[in-house]
Design a protein around this motif. Structure first.
Motif, PDB file in Angstrom:
ATOM      1  N   ALA A   1      11.885   4.117  -8.972  1.00  0.00           N
ATOM      2  CA  ALA A   1      10.708   4.455  -8.171  1.00  0.00           C
ATOM      3  C   ALA A   1      11.109   5.190  -6.898  1.00  0.00           C
ATOM      4  CB  ALA A   1       9.944   3.181  -7.828  1.00  0.00           C
ATOM      5  N   LYS A   2      12.240   4.812  -6.330  1.00  0.00           N
ATOM      6  CA  LYS A   2      12.748   5.456  -5.109  1.00  0.00           C
ATOM      7  C   LYS A   2      13.095   6.920  -5.388  1.00  0.00           C
ATOM      8  CE  LYS A   2      16.527   4.994  -1.735  1.00  0.00           C
ATOM      9  NZ  LYS A   2      17.680   4.150  -1.319  1.00  0.00           N
ATOM     10  N   ARG A   3      13.702   7.173  -6.522  1.00  0.00           N
ATOM     11  CA  ARG A   3      14.097   8.535  -6.861  1.00  0.00           C
ATOM     12  C   ARG A   3      12.880   9.398  -7.188  1.00  0.00           C
ATOM     13  NH1 ARG A   3      18.170   5.764  -9.814  1.00  0.00           N
ATOM     14  NH2 ARG A   3      16.904   6.009 -11.705  1.00  0.00           N
ATOM     15  N   GLU A   4      11.914   8.820  -7.859  1.00  0.00           N
ATOM     16  CA  GLU A   4      10.772   9.597  -8.345  1.00  0.00           C
ATOM     17  C   GLU A   4       9.790   9.969  -7.235  1.00  0.00           C
ATOM     18  OE1 GLU A   4       9.097   7.308 -11.483  1.00  0.00           O
ATOM     19  OE2 GLU A   4      10.857   7.510 -12.793  1.00  0.00           O
ATOM     20  N   ASN A   5       9.553   9.053  -6.321  1.00  0.00           N
ATOM     21  CA  ASN A   5       8.590   9.333  -5.237  1.00  0.00           C
ATOM     22  C   ASN A   5       8.886   8.416  -4.062  1.00  0.00           C
ATOM     23  OD1 ASN A   5       6.472   9.882  -3.565  1.00  0.00           O
ATOM     24  ND2 ASN A   5       4.859   9.607  -5.101  1.00  0.00           N
ATOM     25  N   GLY A   6       9.786   8.828  -3.215  1.00  0.00           N
ATOM     26  CA  GLY A   6      10.239   8.010  -2.099  1.00  0.00           C
ATOM     27  C   GLY A   6       9.196   7.794  -1.028  1.00  0.00           C
ATOM     28  N   ARG A   7       8.080   8.528  -1.064  1.00  0.00           N
ATOM     29  CA  ARG A   7       7.070   8.379  -0.024  1.00  0.00           C
ATOM     30  C   ARG A   7       6.133   7.193  -0.286  1.00  0.00           C
ATOM     31  NH1 ARG A   7       4.616  14.314  -0.090  1.00  0.00           N
ATOM     32  NH2 ARG A   7       4.871  13.856  -2.323  1.00  0.00           N
ATOM     33  N   ARG A   8       6.165   6.667  -1.473  1.00  0.00           N
ATOM     34  CA  ARG A   8       5.284   5.539  -1.803  1.00  0.00           C
ATOM     35  C   ARG A   8       5.721   4.279  -1.076  1.00  0.00           C
ATOM     36  NH1 ARG A   8       5.290   4.500  -7.850  1.00  0.00           N
ATOM     37  NH2 ARG A   8       3.155   3.741  -7.612  1.00  0.00           N
TER      38      ARG A   8
ATOM     39  N   ILE B   1       6.616   0.390  -0.552  1.00  0.00           N
ATOM     40  CA  ILE B   1       7.343  -0.560  -1.416  1.00  0.00           C
ATOM     41  C   ILE B   1       6.358  -1.394  -2.227  1.00  0.00           C
ATOM     42  CG2 ILE B   1       8.825  -2.599  -1.423  1.00  0.00           C
ATOM     43  CD1 ILE B   1      10.224  -1.421   1.057  1.00  0.00           C
ATOM     44  N   SER B   2       5.289  -1.860  -1.572  1.00  0.00           N
ATOM     45  CA  SER B   2       4.316  -2.698  -2.285  1.00  0.00           C
ATOM     46  C   SER B   2       3.641  -1.925  -3.420  1.00  0.00           C
ATOM     47  CB  SER B   2       3.257  -3.225  -1.317  1.00  0.00           C
ATOM     48  OG  SER B   2       2.546  -2.163  -0.720  1.00  0.00           O
ATOM     49  N   THR B   3       3.426  -0.631  -3.215  1.00  0.00           N
ATOM     50  CA  THR B   3       2.813   0.194  -4.262  1.00  0.00           C
ATOM     51  C   THR B   3       3.750   0.329  -5.460  1.00  0.00           C
ATOM     52  OG1 THR B   3       1.608   1.438  -2.576  1.00  0.00           O
ATOM     53  CG2 THR B   3       1.768   2.427  -4.769  1.00  0.00           C
ATOM     54  N   ALA B   4       5.021   0.553  -5.170  1.00  0.00           N
ATOM     55  CA  ALA B   4       6.012   0.652  -6.252  1.00  0.00           C
ATOM     56  C   ALA B   4       6.125  -0.663  -7.005  1.00  0.00           C
ATOM     57  CB  ALA B   4       7.368   1.055  -5.673  1.00  0.00           C
ATOM     58  N   LEU B   5       6.106  -1.773  -6.269  1.00  0.00           N
ATOM     59  CA  LEU B   5       6.149  -3.080  -6.926  1.00  0.00           C
ATOM     60  C   LEU B   5       4.918  -3.293  -7.800  1.00  0.00           C
ATOM     61  CD1 LEU B   5       7.430  -5.718  -4.331  1.00  0.00           C
ATOM     62  CD2 LEU B   5       8.399  -5.214  -6.581  1.00  0.00           C
ATOM     63  N   GLY B   6       3.783  -2.724  -7.344  1.00  0.00           N
ATOM     64  CA  GLY B   6       2.539  -2.861  -8.088  1.00  0.00           C
ATOM     65  C   GLY B   6       2.550  -2.164  -9.428  1.00  0.00           C
TER      66      GLY B   6
ATOM     67  N   PRO C   1       8.056   3.187   3.425  1.00  0.00           N
ATOM     68  CA  PRO C   1       8.237   3.906   2.159  1.00  0.00           C
ATOM     69  C   PRO C   1       9.470   3.399   1.410  1.00  0.00           C
ATOM     70  CG  PRO C   1       7.924   5.421   4.000  1.00  0.00           C
ATOM     71  CD  PRO C   1       8.189   4.081   4.589  1.00  0.00           C
ATOM     72  N   ILE C   2       9.383   3.394   0.102  1.00  0.00           N
ATOM     73  CA  ILE C   2      10.517   2.908  -0.679  1.00  0.00           C
ATOM     74  C   ILE C   2      11.727   3.834  -0.529  1.00  0.00           C
ATOM     75  CG2 ILE C   2       9.867   4.104  -2.825  1.00  0.00           C
ATOM     76  CD1 ILE C   2      10.776   1.517  -4.307  1.00  0.00           C
ATOM     77  N   GLY C   3      11.478   5.118  -0.240  1.00  0.00           N
ATOM     78  CA  GLY C   3      12.582   6.064  -0.077  1.00  0.00           C
ATOM     79  C   GLY C   3      13.440   5.761   1.137  1.00  0.00           C
ATOM     80  N   GLU C   4      12.889   5.035   2.124  1.00  0.00           N
ATOM     81  CA  GLU C   4      13.646   4.691   3.321  1.00  0.00           C
ATOM     82  C   GLU C   4      14.376   3.356   3.186  1.00  0.00           C
ATOM     83  OE1 GLU C   4      11.094   4.867   6.696  1.00  0.00           O
ATOM     84  OE2 GLU C   4      10.478   6.956   6.330  1.00  0.00           O
TER      85      GLU C   4
END
Length: 402
Positions: free
Chosen positions: A274-281, A283-288, A308-311
């Protein structure tokens, strides 16, 4: 009051009691079944969402909890789940298998009650409902039983079978009467407590759980060395769902339970992706994407997973994955007998003969079903114990009265 005579009196018109009656009367013995309830088989009727999870195809002694894990083997091995399935099919009751070997009626649980009543009628059993046990005494020739209520009578019987269950679901009239009878005749009773029951939590945890009440997720839930992988459900009172009900039988006060969400999945790898695909999302959204969205938001808020998950560093994502798959929580109790499906503990098996369910020190006195210290897992196991233990006692009685 005239004295009536029966070969066998059975206290309890539930699964075990009716099964016992059928077989106790098989060779002509005169059998009376009494129950304080207005209708027989009430726990059967409400079980399995009204469809009765009447057995489990994989039933074995390992699926039961007891101070003596070997005690149940004799009855379970001689009257098996396949024997009960054959009885169900003999009566033309359609059934289906759900997850983990659980068998349910296609129609109504009332079909199982009707089946048992039909078998009892064919065997010549007598049933008295709205009838209470006022006293039981023993003399040189058997038992003298005094009944109250609609079936009031004074009865002499050679055999007396305690099949009145445990303390679970008191709104249906459940009491500790069976344990009192055991102690009256000198049998030991192990500690009893609610089992297959939701767990409750302190207000500090519960406030968050209320926000996600109704959310369910697949999880592996463990306590000590025991674990179950099934669904978990957040409620306004704490945690429920099959995995929680299962582990509740093993949980004791001041013990934590460990929750592994997404068991068998690599959560860390999913977060890295998820971090590689869209780091601006967030963390909670990626977990969702991998957990129920409300649960993901709750976990993120509770543990401070912001930004953001990218950070997030790989180390932080690894820590998040570790929490998701190794979450430790401390219940403070259970919902108690009010919602417990069964009672853990009961009449100590050391005082019973495993082949016949008869008290070793009291000729003609039997204990079967939930009242005994044999407690099954969720999924039809407790009904199979009722059928098997009822069959064992009933068969032994019929052989003695033939």
């Amino acid at each position: 009051m005239a004295l009536e005579t029966f070969d066998t009196v059975i206290l309890g018109a539930g699964a075990a009691g009716m099964m016992c009656a059928i077989h106790a009367a098989a060779r002509g013995g005169r059998v009376l079944v009494v129950d304080h309830a207005k209708a027989p088989g009430e726990k059967i009727r409400i079980s399995g969402g009204g469809r009765c999870n009447f057995t489990n195809i994989g039933t074995a002694a390992k699926n039961f909890i007891s101070a003596n894990p070997h005690f149940a083997k004799s009855a379970l091995g001689r009257y098996t789940q396949h024997d009960f399935i054959a009885l169900v099919e003999k009566h033309g009751i359609a059934w289906h298998e759900k997850t983990l070997g659980q068998l349910f009626c296609d129609g109504s649980a009332k079909q199982i009650v009707s089946m048992l009543l039909d078998e009892m009628n064919q065997a010549g059993c007598e049933l008295r409902l709205s009838t209470t046990l006022d006293s039981i005494e023993r003399d040189e020739s058997g038992f003298v039983v005094t009944l109250g209520g609609e079936g009031a009578a004074k009865i002499r019987s050679r055999h007396f079978v305690v099949a009145c269950g445990g303390k679970s679901i008191p709104k249906m009239g459940a009491t500790g009467l069976g344990y009192q009878i055991a102690e009256k005749f000198g049998l030991a009773v192990t500690e009893t407590r609610p089992a297959l029951v939701p767990l409750t939590f302190g207000e500090d945890v519960l406030a968050g759980f209320r926000e996600i009440a109704g959310v369910a997720a697949n999880a592996s839930v463990s306590c000590g060395r025991t674990s179950f992988e099934e669904a978990l459900l957040f409620t306004h009172r704490g945690l429920s769902g099959p995995a929680i009900l299962q582990i509740s039988s093993y949980w004791r006060e001041r013990q934590p339970i460990r929750i592994v969400f997404l068991p068998g999945d690599d959560v860390f790898a999913s977060l890295l992706s998820a971090k590689r695909e869209n780091g601006r999302r967030a963390i909670s959204t990626a977990l969702g994407d991998i957990l129920p969205k409300r649960l993901a938001a709750y976990l993120a808020e509770t543990h401070g997973w912001t930004g953001p998950i990218g950070e997030a560093s790989d180390r932080k994502l690894a820590a998040i994955a570790e929490t998701v798959q190794n979450w430790e929580v401390f219940p403070i109790g259970t919902e108690g007998y009010r919602t417990a499906e069964v009672t853990l503990g009961g009449v100590y098996t050391a005082g019973l003969t495993s082949r016949t369910m008869e008290a070793k020190a009291v000729d003609g006195l039997y204990f079967i079903g939930e009242v005994v210290d044999v407690t099954g897992w969720l999924g039809g196991y407790n009904f199979q114990w009722a059928w098997s233990s009822g069959w064992a006692a009933g068969t032994a009685i019929s052989e003695r009265t033939a």
